[in-house]
Design a protein around this motif. Structure first.
Motif, mmCIF file in Angstrom:
data_model
loop_
_atom_site.group_PDB
_atom_site.id
_atom_site.type_symbol
_atom_site.label_atom_id
_atom_site.label_comp_id
_atom_site.label_asym_id
_atom_site.label_seq_id
_atom_site.Cartn_x
_atom_site.Cartn_y
_atom_site.Cartn_z
ATOM 1 N N THR A 124 11.409 -9.252 23.637
ATOM 2 C CA THR A 124 11.426 -9.112 22.587
ATOM 3 C C THR A 124 10.123 -10.400 21.347
ATOM 4 O OG1 THR A 124 13.074 -7.219 22.327
ATOM 5 C CG2 THR A 124 11.654 -8.432 20.353
ATOM 6 N N PRO A 125 8.855 -10.538 22.032
ATOM 7 C CA PRO A 125 8.068 -11.486 21.403
ATOM 8 C C PRO A 125 8.411 -11.405 19.682
ATOM 9 C CG PRO A 125 6.545 -10.211 22.771
ATOM 10 C CD PRO A 125 8.281 -9.676 22.592
ATOM 11 N N MET A 126 8.866 -12.373 19.091
ATOM 12 C CA MET A 126 8.786 -12.767 17.565
ATOM 13 C C MET A 126 8.382 -13.804 16.563
ATOM 14 S SD MET A 126 12.707 -11.842 17.697
ATOM 15 C CE MET A 126 13.863 -13.240 18.805
ATOM 16 N N ASP A 127 7.493 -13.089 15.838
ATOM 17 C CA ASP A 127 7.147 -13.985 15.167
ATOM 18 C C ASP A 127 8.268 -13.983 13.925
ATOM 19 O OD1 ASP A 127 4.805 -15.425 13.570
ATOM 20 O OD2 ASP A 127 3.539 -13.325 13.499
ATOM 21 N N VAL A 128 8.016 -15.299 13.860
ATOM 22 C CA VAL A 128 9.585 -15.872 12.915
ATOM 23 C C VAL A 128 8.820 -17.564 11.772
ATOM 24 C CG1 VAL A 128 11.406 -16.494 12.195
ATOM 25 C CG2 VAL A 128 10.940 -15.165 14.803
ATOM 26 N N THR A 129 8.918 -17.470 11.053
ATOM 27 C CA THR A 129 8.854 -18.187 9.605
ATOM 28 C C THR A 129 9.698 -18.493 8.985
ATOM 29 O OG1 THR A 129 6.155 -17.765 9.256
ATOM 30 C CG2 THR A 129 7.264 -18.718 8.493
ATOM 31 N N ILE A 130 9.942 -20.083 9.339
ATOM 32 C CA ILE A 130 10.766 -20.496 8.263
ATOM 33 C C ILE A 130 10.483 -21.305 6.659
ATOM 34 C CG2 ILE A 130 13.595 -21.971 7.480
ATOM 35 C CD1 ILE A 130 13.352 -20.228 9.895
ATOM 36 N N THR A 131 10.890 -20.563 5.743
ATOM 37 C CA THR A 131 10.913 -21.180 4.244
ATOM 38 C C THR A 131 12.601 -21.248 3.971
ATOM 39 O OG1 THR A 131 9.660 -20.490 2.519
ATOM 40 C CG2 THR A 131 10.624 -18.501 3.493
ATOM 41 N N HIS A 132 11.324 -22.154 3.259
ATOM 42 C CA HIS A 132 12.743 -22.443 1.598
ATOM 43 C C HIS A 132 12.474 -21.974 0.564
ATOM 44 C CE1 HIS A 132 15.915 -25.374 0.648
ATOM 45 N NE2 HIS A 132 15.395 -25.212 -0.384
ATOM 46 N N ARG A 133 13.094 -21.311 0.284
ATOM 47 C CA ARG A 133 13.375 -20.219 -1.239
ATOM 48 C C ARG A 133 13.754 -20.787 -2.677
ATOM 49 N NH1 ARG A 133 9.006 -19.407 -2.665
ATOM 50 N NH2 ARG A 133 9.146 -17.326 -4.250
#
Length: 287
Positions: A124-133
């Motif tokens: 399952t290809p996954m487009d992932v972004t880590i963001t700090h909120r």
């Protein structure tokens, strides 16, 4: 994490009669009880507590079918202080009482010992972004609904349908923080909750921490922290539910992040009823 889960299974096998110290086990293996229970439940398809009960009742059933003389002795060996409590647990797993199993030898249901393995195929290809909120607030209309793992949740559908169109417009105008737009928020759920467990579903928007929340809205304040944002497109709700599963089977085991307590957030970028382009926001911390 795969090795840790298998070590947890070994601990279940070695601990037949006592309460399992899951929190202590998690600390010893450099993770948290919350993340461990979430990963176990997602990969095993059942809560850890249910697996423990099924394994103990499997072993107890084998003893009774072999002709164990004392129901109380069997109950105590498998963590129950009374024949009555043991009988309820036994019947819930096997569908028959302990005395019936001893007399007739079954039928008995067997829970095999689990073994976790990591697929390296990346199916399952996954487009992932880590963001700090920074700290922010989720505000909207909340309802208690049962957890449903597969298919559309009709209780959530009914809750959304009861919200007037003009109220959707008011929520959109109120939103002033990321993730933007109308959000589907799931909160107040135990990390290894079984299907049917009640949770809080909030249909709302994200606000800055300093924005005043109208008195007629439910709200949830979130502390500053990191979020893993998974993007997905495809048939609804299968694509989103498959993405949920893939985070546990593929992404978390191969990345230095773990889940931290908090709600999950779904942001819909496009939705036609049977197709969705969306983002799944999960609260994370470095593992």
């Amino acid at each position: 994490m795969i090795g840790t889960l298998n070590a947890l299974v070994d601990l279940v096998e070695a601990t037949r009669s006592d309460e399992i110290d899951v929190a202590g086990f998690a600390r010893e293996h450099g993770t948290t009880e919350y993340h461990l229970r979430r990963m176990f439940s997602a990969l095993a398809g059942m809560p850890l507590s249910e697996y423990v009960r099924r394994r103990r009742m499997t072993l107890a059933g084998a003893e009774l079918a072999a002709g164990a003389s004392s129901l109380l002795d069997v109950a105590v060996r498998h963590g129950y202080g009374s024949v009555e409590a043991f009988g309820r647990a036994f019947r819930a797993v096997h569908g028959i009482g302990p005395a019936d199993a001893r007399r007739d030898g079954g039928p008995l249901r067997t829970q095999p010992t689990l073994r976790f393995r990591l697929s390296v195929e990346g199916s399952t290809p996954m487009d992932v972004t880590i963001t700090h909120r920074p700290a922010f607030v989720l505000a909207g209309h909340a309802a208690e609904v049962p957890l449903i793992h597969e298919g559309v949740n009709p209780h959530i559908q009914a809750h959304i349908a009861a919200i007037a169109p003009e109220e959707h417009a008011r929520l959109k105008a109120l939103a002033d923080a990321e993730p933007a737009g109308i959000l589907a928020i799931t909160a107040d759920i135990e990390p290894d909750a079984a299907e049917g467990t009640l949770l809080t579903y909030l249909h709302g928007v994200a606000l800055q921490d300093t924005t005043a929340v109208p008195d007629d809205l439910d709200s949830l304040r979130l502390d500053e922290g990191s979020w893993a944002v998974f993007a997905a497109r495809g048939p609804f709700p299968a694509t989103l539910q498959n993405l949920w599963a893939a985070t546990a089977t593929e992404w978390f085991p191969s990345n230095p992040w773990r889940l931290r307590p908090g709600p999950s957030i779904v942001r819909y970028l496009e939705f036609t009823g049977d197709f969705a382009s969306c983002e799944l926001w999960l609260p994370v911390e470095q593992g």
